[in-house]
Design an enzyme around this catalytic site. Sequence first.
Site, PDB file in Angstrom:
ATOM      1  N   GLU A 235     -17.418 -53.644 -16.689  1.00  0.00           N
ATOM      2  CA  GLU A 235     -17.409 -52.591 -17.698  1.00  0.00           C
ATOM      3  C   GLU A 235     -16.002 -52.066 -17.912  1.00  0.00           C
ATOM      4  O   GLU A 235     -15.093 -52.290 -17.103  1.00  0.00           O
ATOM      5  CB  GLU A 235     -18.351 -51.449 -17.309  1.00  0.00           C
TER       6      GLU A 235
ATOM      7  N   ARG B  27     -25.606 -49.009  -5.194  1.00  0.00           N
ATOM      8  CA  ARG B  27     -25.120 -47.646  -4.975  1.00  0.00           C
ATOM      9  C   ARG B  27     -24.642 -47.459  -3.544  1.00  0.00           C
ATOM     10  O   ARG B  27     -25.191 -48.029  -2.614  1.00  0.00           O
ATOM     11  CB  ARG B  27     -26.213 -46.638  -5.319  1.00  0.00           C
TER      12      ARG B  27
ATOM     13  N   HIS C  98     -20.790 -53.141  -9.003  1.00  0.00           N
ATOM     14  CA  HIS C  98     -21.623 -54.128  -9.686  1.00  0.00           C
ATOM     15  C   HIS C  98     -21.284 -55.524  -9.172  1.00  0.00           C
ATOM     16  O   HIS C  98     -20.134 -55.806  -8.828  1.00  0.00           O
ATOM     17  CB  HIS C  98     -21.413 -54.044 -11.192  1.00  0.00           C
TER      18      HIS C  98
ATOM     19  N   GLN D 205     -20.765 -46.326  -6.968  1.00  0.00           N
ATOM     20  CA  GLN D 205     -21.463 -47.590  -7.194  1.00  0.00           C
ATOM     21  C   GLN D 205     -20.510 -48.745  -7.425  1.00  0.00           C
ATOM     22  O   GLN D 205     -19.316 -48.559  -7.688  1.00  0.00           O
ATOM     23  CB  GLN D 205     -22.393 -47.449  -8.396  1.00  0.00           C
TER      24      GLN D 205
ATOM     25  N   HIS E 252     -16.694 -47.297  -7.688  1.00  0.00           N
ATOM     26  CA  HIS E 252     -16.237 -46.263  -8.611  1.00  0.00           C
ATOM     27  C   HIS E 252     -17.315 -45.199  -8.814  1.00  0.00           C
ATOM     28  O   HIS E 252     -18.496 -45.411  -8.518  1.00  0.00           O
ATOM     29  CB  HIS E 252     -15.869 -46.869  -9.974  1.00  0.00           C
TER      30      HIS E 252
END
Length: 404
Positions: free
Chosen positions: A135, A283, A100, A98, A264
Site C-alpha cells: 500500500e 496484527r 501485510h 500491523q 506500521h
Amino acid sequence: MDLLHNAVRPYAWGSRTAIAELLGKEVPAPHPEAELWMGAHPGDPSRVVGADGVERSLLELLTSDPDGQLGTQVAQRWGSRLPFLLKVLAAEEALSLQAHPSAAQAAEGFALEEHAGVPLDAAVRNYKDPAAKPELICALTEFHALAGFREPSRTVSLLRTLDAPALAPYTEMLVAQPDSAGLRALFTMLITLPQTSLSMLLPQVLDACVLHVKEHGEFDLECRTILELGESYPGDAGVLAALLLNRIVLQPGEAIHLPAGNLHAYLRGTGIEILANSDNVLRCGLTPKHVDVPELLRVLDFTCGDMPVSTGEEVAPGVRVYRTPAPEFELSRLDVADETRIDHEGPQIVLCTSGAAVLTNARGDEVRLARGQSVWLPASDPAVLVRPDGVESAQLFRATAGND
C-alpha cells in the site's frame, strides 16, 4: 466514463468531520467515518452510475466484461479482478500495529488455512485471500504514522534516554547486536512478554516518557506517541513494540510506500491510500482483534533505517506520479490549472479532492467532478482530457494498475 457511488466504512478510529466535509455532508457526522472506498472490493464495491441514472455494482460490471472494462493486459494478469483499491482514509485515533504478507506468503498461508478448514469469516483467520497487500499513503492533511524499524543506534539512544531500570536488559540486547537480527530478537522478546513482566515494564516506560516530555527532550514526539498509545491501549505489548519504529509526520503531498513485511500503524490525519485489492492483515497489537505472533514473525521484514518519503515524480506540468514496485497499483496527483491529458491502457479511477473538474473522452462525452466525487474510466476510455470547472484549479488523484 461514469460517476461512482462509494461506500463509507464506519470504523471506530475514524473522523466525524474529514470524509463528511469532503463529501459535502453534514458535519460532524453522527458516527466516525474512517474510509471511503473506491473500487471493486467484494466487501463494499463501488456502484457505477450509468447515463440513464441506473446504478450497477462495479464488481458485477467487471465480471461480465473483464476485457472491455480492464483491458486485455490487466485481464490476462488479474482475470476479472480490479487489482487496486483507492481510499480516502481519515484517522482520529491510531489504527492497529500491523504488517501485510508478500504474494508467496499470502498464497501459502491461505492454502494452509483452507486445508485446515478455518472459515473465511472466523475471528482467528489470518488470510482472507491468496494475494499480497502492498500500500501507499499520500497525505491530504498533516499525517502521522509509525512505519518501519528505526536504525538501531537511534533506538539505543531513545531507550538509554528513557533510562527505565526494567528496560535496561532489553536495551543491552540491542547494544550487543545493533542490526536487523538484533531488532528481531528484541521485538520478539517484547511482543511475547508474559503479562507479569509486561505489567512491570510498561508503567516504568510510560513514567520515563512523561519525564522526557516534561524536559522537552530529543525524543519528545516519540515519547508523546508512546504515552498516547499507552492511554488508549493499557497493558498492550504493542506499545513497547512502537518504541522500535520510525515516527513519521507527512505534510500534504508527501507519501510513504509500505511493502510486504513493513510494520506500521497510522496514527492520525487524512490521506489518499492506494493498495492491492486484498484483505490480508497480520496484527501486532494496539487492537482487540486477533494477534498471531508466530505468523506475524514469519512475514515481518526487519530491515531498518529511515522510512523513505516521496513527493512524487513530475511527469508533466501539474502531474506527479508516486512510483512503487507494486504491480497492482500506481497513484498520480493532478493539480489541474489548464487542460491536461491523462491516458492509460487499463482502467482508471479519478477522485476530485479540491475544486471541480470536467473530464472529456474521445467520443465527446463529459463528466463533471465536484469535490469528493469520483469517476470510473474503463480501458475503452484510454485517453481523457481534464480541465478545471471554473476559475480555480482542481486537485485530482488517479488510481491505475502498476507497470512492472
